[in-house]
Design a protein around this motif. Structure first.
Motif, mmCIF file in Angstrom:
data_model
loop_
_atom_site.group_PDB
_atom_site.id
_atom_site.type_symbol
_atom_site.label_atom_id
_atom_site.label_comp_id
_atom_site.label_asym_id
_atom_site.label_seq_id
_atom_site.Cartn_x
_atom_site.Cartn_y
_atom_site.Cartn_z
ATOM 1 N N ARG A 1 0.845 -1.193 0.000
ATOM 2 C CA ARG A 1 0.000 0.000 0.000
ATOM 3 C C ARG A 1 0.878 1.240 0.000
ATOM 4 O O ARG A 1 1.803 1.365 0.798
ATOM 5 N N MET A 2 0.572 2.150 -0.931
ATOM 6 C CA MET A 2 1.285 3.422 -1.002
ATOM 7 C C MET A 2 0.267 4.559 -0.913
ATOM 8 O O MET A 2 -0.797 4.505 -1.539
ATOM 9 N N ARG B 1 -5.043 5.889 -2.558
ATOM 10 C CA ARG B 1 -4.003 4.911 -2.280
ATOM 11 C C ARG B 1 -3.773 3.988 -3.473
ATOM 12 O O ARG B 1 -4.696 3.638 -4.203
ATOM 13 N N THR C 1 -2.641 0.203 -4.242
ATOM 14 C CA THR C 1 -2.538 -1.077 -3.564
ATOM 15 C C THR C 1 -2.183 -2.171 -4.569
ATOM 16 O O THR C 1 -2.503 -2.073 -5.753
ATOM 17 N N GLY D 1 6.143 4.627 -5.872
ATOM 18 C CA GLY D 1 6.533 5.036 -4.534
ATOM 19 C C GLY D 1 7.949 5.569 -4.472
ATOM 20 O O GLY D 1 8.218 6.597 -3.834
ATOM 21 N N GLY E 1 4.777 4.342 2.301
ATOM 22 C CA GLY E 1 4.078 3.088 2.032
ATOM 23 C C GLY E 1 4.441 2.013 3.023
ATOM 24 O O GLY E 1 5.340 2.169 3.856
#
Length: 305
Positions: free
Chosen positions: A204-205, A211, A213, A243, A250
């Motif tokens: 997850r970021m 978000r 995912t 990211g 994250g």
């Protein structure tokens, strides 16, 4: 179609006949040796099937029969086309596509255009004879979700994920490729450190627009050979890329059963967590719970070769 003595059926799946959602957008009879592609959209649940019947997509009496017809069409396509690909036919996505493009959803041509829409190509999966109602339908559902995330990542990277910006700015393209390679290396080190076993990675970021995912199931043998669906690997690397490139915070959790048949079938539960402030990934500084999965701080990725 003439296969094992059966009479040929109408290959136009967009007609009212007992066939799945769409036909191949290319010629129904490929030239000898030609590199032809067959693309089909598949309804993946009974509710979507009921909703799509209003457009005359199928006259199958129920969803189970619809899936049977779809499986037969795919099996026939494997014999006649060089490439067979499928994607989830999502009624709401289709309605929105028709609205944006001024199309009548009851027209077969609208369904053909929806299938080959370049913006949705990330949702396509190669079909190689899998059982449709088994693992392949859930993969189609995940591929749609993955495709939406990939589009989000590409937008965040200004088209760099699929090199849409590369023609205009080579420096930008190199920057994205470098981040993608770094993301792939992060994932590789997580797996190498875990060793043989059966795992799931959850990622997850926190990103602008919502978000990002990703999730991927991984089977790793004693010799380091890894089995993972291509579309899941692409998604994980793309989210890690975004990211690292944009320095987004994250968290990642790798959990499952550590061990192998070579160790007398001895498997141990395992769960590790890492976090990123944007520039790099490191063991989480405290226990983490992600999507209901609890994990302890992971091992240092810098010590993994």
């Amino acid at each position: 179609m003439s296969r094992k003595g059966r009479a040929r059926r109408n290959s136009d799946c967009t007609s009212g006949g007992p066939r799945p959602v769409v036909r191949a957008p290319h010629r129904s009879q490929p030239a000898e040796g030609a590199d032809q592609a067959f693309v089909i959209g598949v309804l993946t649940n009974a509710a979507d099937f009921a909703r799509a019947r209003a457009w005359g997509i199928s006259d199958a009496p129920d969803f189970e029969r619809y899936l049977t017809d779809a499986a037969e069409l795919l099996a026939d396509a494997l014999e006649r086309f060089e490439t067979v690909r499928a994607r989830m036919f999502h009624p709401q996505d289709f309605e929105e596509f028709c609205l944006l493009n001024g199309l009548d959803p009851a027209e077969p041509g609208a369904r053909d255009r929806y299938l080959v829409n370049p913006a949705l190509q990330t949702q396509l999966l190669a079909y190689q004879g899998e059982e449709l109602a088994g693992d392949f339908v859930p993969r189609l559902v995940r591929a749609r979700e993955n495709g939406l995330t990939l589009c989000h990542v590409d937008l965040l990277l200004d088209g760099g994920l699929y090199e849409g910006a590369g023609e205009r700015d080579e420096d930008h393209a190199r920057w994205v490729r470098a981040a993608y390679q770094r993301g792939g290396e992060v994932f590789r080190r997580m797996l190498v450190g875990a060793g043989a076993g059966v795992y799931e990675l959850r990622l997850r970021m926190d990103a602008p627009g919502g978000r990002l995912t990703a999730a991927a199931r991984v089977l790793q043998w004693e010799d380091g050979v890894v089995r993972i669906n291509d579309e899941d690997l692409e998604l994980v690397c793309a989210v890690l890329c975004a990211g690292l490139a944009l320095e987004l915070p994250g968290v990642a959790v790798l959990h499952g059963s550590q061990g192998s048949a070579a160790s007398c079938g001895e498997y141990l539960p395992a769960s590790w967590a890492w976090s990123s402030g944007g520039a790099d990934w490191a063991p989480a500084d405290r226990p983490v719970s992600l999507d209901g999965v609890a994990a302890k701080p992971g091992y240092s990725l810098g010590t993994v070769c």
